[in-house]
Design a protein around this motif. Structure first.
Motif, PDB file in Angstrom:
ATOM      1  N   PHE A  65       8.746   3.739  10.665  1.00 27.02           N
ATOM      2  CA  PHE A  65       7.507   4.016  10.011  1.00 27.02           C
ATOM      3  C   PHE A  65       6.938   2.736   9.186  1.00 27.02           C
ATOM      4  O   PHE A  65       5.941   2.199   9.044  1.00 27.02           O
ATOM      5  N   TYR A  66       8.006   1.964   8.493  1.00 26.40           N
ATOM      6  CA  TYR A  66       8.066   0.763   7.767  1.00 26.40           C
ATOM      7  C   TYR A  66       7.459  -0.403   8.684  1.00 26.40           C
ATOM      8  O   TYR A  66       6.583  -0.810   8.288  1.00 26.40           O
ATOM      9  N   ASP A  67       7.973  -0.633  10.001  1.00 29.14           N
ATOM     10  CA  ASP A  67       7.310  -1.628  10.571  1.00 29.14           C
ATOM     11  C   ASP A  67       6.144  -1.223  11.419  1.00 29.14           C
ATOM     12  O   ASP A  67       5.211  -1.883  11.412  1.00 29.14           O
ATOM     13  N   PHE A  68       5.821   0.054  11.330  1.00 28.41           N
ATOM     14  CA  PHE A  68       4.482   0.435  12.019  1.00 28.41           C
ATOM     15  C   PHE A  68       3.477   0.156  10.960  1.00 28.41           C
ATOM     16  O   PHE A  68       2.496  -0.375  11.426  1.00 28.41           O
ATOM     17  N   PHE A  69       3.937   0.432   9.725  1.00 25.92           N
ATOM     18  CA  PHE A  69       2.754   0.225   8.608  1.00 25.92           C
ATOM     19  C   PHE A  69       2.590  -1.418   8.219  1.00 25.92           C
ATOM     20  O   PHE A  69       1.628  -2.002   7.888  1.00 25.92           O
ATOM     21  N   SER A  70       3.761  -2.159   8.438  1.00 27.07           N
ATOM     22  CA  SER A  70       3.853  -3.429   7.633  1.00 27.07           C
ATOM     23  C   SER A  70       4.444  -4.501   8.447  1.00 27.07           C
ATOM     24  O   SER A  70       4.312  -5.682   7.943  1.00 27.07           O
ATOM     25  N   LYS A  71       4.609  -4.321  10.045  1.00 29.07           N
ATOM     26  CA  LYS A  71       5.097  -5.343  10.514  1.00 29.07           C
ATOM     27  C   LYS A  71       4.215  -6.753  10.768  1.00 29.07           C
ATOM     28  O   LYS A  71       4.712  -7.704  10.495  1.00 29.07           O
ATOM     29  N   LYS A  72       3.071  -6.401  10.901  1.00 29.00           N
ATOM     30  CA  LYS A  72       2.114  -7.630  11.071  1.00 29.00           C
ATOM     31  C   LYS A  72       2.233  -8.319   9.753  1.00 29.00           C
ATOM     32  O   LYS A  72       1.980  -9.502   9.560  1.00 29.00           O
TER      33      LYS A  72
END
Length: 697
Positions: A65-72
């Motif tokens: 969920f962390y990368d889903f929301f903030s990876k970009k």
């Protein structure tokens, strides 16, 4: 506390503590600088308080969920050279620092400021720190006399007095001393002694078997030699002394308790009479030591780490006097180096900030000076900050949120299926007795006896440390001041103090965008609400749960309930131990347990407090997402952060907090509410079997 679940509130007893204070706090604060918009219609293009532009739809939210929301955001963001970590929360800290900069520049230029006033002292302190020409011209000269005093020691009988003199002025060495609440008699103040003496972040850095640490040790010895050379020691001799100093510090490190061991308050509570102390450690002249600190008469004290002091006592005899002199002068030069001429300050930066933490460039001088003033005269600068930058309405609203969250906490305790009625009664009693501090102190500290001038920056710092030390020592034998704060008002942080059973939220955190009156409730409950819940939960984490409603270290659990609680916390330890932070460095589930419990409990309580605020209404979808989904996105946004590898390694070794990514996926992996909101199912990477989830509060 967001930075530590168990804190001691004593004025910074050494220069390094004061200079690094705001940086250390910033690594672990839970505030997000979020998109601001005055339009309350959340169906418009911009969703107030929540940025959805960095979602990576190629990542399944229930896998990461962390990368889903903030990876970009992570991929496109560069950490500024002067920072070790970057993200919206650091931007917020910097905004407060900019506000303090304006205040101090105005004070510095105010020729009409009354002599002896806080404004005059703030202006003079700032001016002394900004006068780089004078600081560079004086070099090491402000400390030459102190250096000579150490060189003049004739025998070991004079050693204790010199150790105390240097400690009192901020040049920390050998061990620490403070006056704080007696953890088993929280209405009394008591002296506590604790381990110290080392110059690297923790005992792990002295590990002779670690390849990574060996490389740091080599650079550390070079740094010691560099500082000694700058102080006037001949180069060959400085290199020899560096080896001696490192070997001496390693003996102290080997005898020290680990950060995990020090999380056990019972192990740290070793009460001794003065006569017992002298018998246990006869080579340290305790009478002389306490006289040097001008300590009022007292009968007993706490020794934090018995084995460490046994080793130190032996070192008094076994270590040559010349080694002691070399060590004490090194500690003085090292602790003061950030505040001396550029050659000293640059050397300090190259090792502590660049080698250990990965920073690429030094902070501007004005930022470093502000950090020091905030650590030295926090109430004076805090009063000025509050006058210009604090919203009474924010205090009112957050007070209401605290009421709501505490009410839900009471309900949650009543509904627990693993806790018996007698323990529930005590838990609710403790929660009801918990005090709250919002914004700033009711009474500002009096700095009238603190001497500040424009003559010498390092002298102002030493005066400030001595002022704070004397203030601390004078608390002995007096009633506990429960109105005193442990942080300055501009600080972007919050804390729980178990000995006072209190939560505190400085003005620095109680403002937009940490708390945005224009944002939907789910945003505020997932951000500042989770912070409130986090601090409340510290009263019931593995450490806080050992203190009663009056702040005494006292068991209030049945044996069966404590066993069930420990079984649940063990699940968290195992889960977090499996997280890889960087390279081969894993999160330490035991070291971070208290903060992980607080993160999970705080978010859970905040979620149900938000739900309760809906009064049974079903909230509408926004931008194609349910508000439950947006709640968890808002929480993930709080922890959007990018950190240098060196800082990450330091964090997992020394810090009681998990890295930001795991402060998101860790709690969410244990919450059924997240599973329901996002459709998590077996096979997803964040999925944990129900019987292995840590369902605590």
């Amino acid at each position: 506390m967001i930075t530590s679940s168990k804190t001691k509130y004593y004025i910074a007893s050494n220069f390094k503590t004061m200079s690094k204070l705001k940086t250390l706090l910033a690594v672990a604060i839970v505030v997000s600088l979020v998109a601001c918009n005055n339009d309350k219609n959340s169906n418009e293009t911009d969703l107030v308080g929540l940025d959805l532009t960095n979602i990576d739809s190629t990542i399944k939210p229930t896998n990461d969920f962390y990368d889903f929301f903030s990876k970009k955001w992570i991929d496109k963001t560069e950490i500024p050279g002067e920072e070790r970590v970057w993200g919206p929360l650091i931007e917020m800290r910097n905004r407060n620092t900019e506000a303090l900069h304006t205040i101090l520049k105005s004070a510095m230029a105010d020729a009409s400021a009354k002599a002896g006033s806080n404004r005059k002292k703030l202006g003079d302190f700032f001016a002394s720190g900004m006068d780089s020409v004078k600081i560079n011209a004086t070099g090491f000269s402000p400390l030459v006399n102190e250096w000579k005093k150490t060189e003049a020691l004739k025998d070991k009988k004079e050693l204790t007095k010199r150790i105390a003199e240097l400690n009192r002025m901020g040049a920390s060495n050998t061990f620490g001393f403070y006056v704080g609440q007696d953890e088993k008699k929280s209405d009394e103040m008591i002296v506590t002694l604790y381990q110290g003496g080392i110059s690297l972040p923790s005992k792990e850095y002295y590990d002779a078997n670690s390849g990574e640490m060996k490389a740091i040790q080599v650079e550390f010895k070079k740094y010691i030699a560099k500082i000694l050379t700058l102080a006037g020691v001949e180069e060959k001799k400085a290199n020899e002394q560096a080896e001696i100093i490192y070997a001496f510090e390693k003996k102290m490190a080997d005898a020290s308790m680990t950060n995990v061991e020090m999380r056990d308050p019972e192990k740290m509570y070793n009460k001794k009479s003065l006569s017992e102390l002298q018998k246990l450690y006869p080579n340290i002249d305790w009478k002389i030591y306490f006289e040097e600190y001008k300590t009022p008469t007292f009968d007993s004290l706490i020794v934090g780490q018995l084995n460490y002091f046994s080793t130190l006592d032996k070192l008094i005899i076994s270590t040559p006097l010349d080694t002691w002199k070399t060590y004490l002068n090194w500690k003085l030069a090292n602790e003061t180096s950030p505040f001396l001429s550029d050659d000293f300050a640059n050397a300090n930066f190259e090792f502590y900030d660049k080698t250990l933490m990965g920073s690429k460039s030094k902070k501007p001088r004005w930022k470093s000076v502000i950090d020091m003033i905030d650590g030295s005269m926090g109430d004076a600068i805090g009063e000025a900050f509050v006058e210009k930058h604090f919203s009474p309405n924010a205090k009112k609203k957050i007070n209401e949120m605290v009421d709501n969250i505490m009410a839900v906490y009471q309900e949650r305790i009543s509904q627990l299926d693993w806790m018996s009625a007698p323990t529930k009664e005590q838990a609710k009693k403790k929660l009801a007795a918990m005090d709250r501090k919002l914004g700033y102190p009711d009474k500002w500290k009096d700095y009238s006896t603190l001497e500040i001038s424009r003559d010498s920056y390092v002298q102002n710092i030493m005066n400030s440390v001595i002022f704070g030390t004397d203030e601390m020592v004078n608390k002995l034998g007096k009633p506990v001041d429960r109105t005193e704060w442990g942080m300055s008002a501009p600080t972007v942080n919050a804390y729980y103090n178990p000995s006072k059973n209190e939560i505190a939220f400085p003005a620095g955190i109680m403002q937009a965008p940490a708390f945005d009156e224009n944002a939907p409730d789910f945003v505020n409950y997932a951000s500042i609400g989770a912070v409130i819940g986090h601090e409340l939960t510290h009263g019931f984490d593995d450490q806080g749960s050992q203190y009663d409603e009056k702040g005494n270290l006292k068991n209030w659990w049945t044996e069966e309930d404590k066993a069930k609680f420990n079984a649940k916390t063990k699940l968290l330890v195992e889960q977090y131990n499996a997280f890889v932070a960087v390279d081969t460095f894993h999160v330490n589930g035991e070291l971070t347990l208290g903060e992980n419990i607080a993160d999970l409990g705080g978010l859970t309580i905040a979620y149900y407090a938000w739900k309760k605020s809906l009064n049974g209404k079903t909230p509408e979808m926004i931008k194609g997402y349910t508000q439950d989904q947006l709640f968890f996105m808002s929480f993930a946004q709080v922890w959007r952060m990018k950190m240098r590898d060196e800082s990450m390694k330091n964090m997992v070794i020394t810090n009681s907090h998990s890295p930001s990514k795991f402060r998101v996926i860790g709690p969410l992996s244990n919450m059924k509410e997240f599973y329901d909101a996002w459709g998590a199912k077996q096979g997803d990477k964040m999925f944990i079997e129900e019987n292995k989830r840590a369902l605590i509060w």
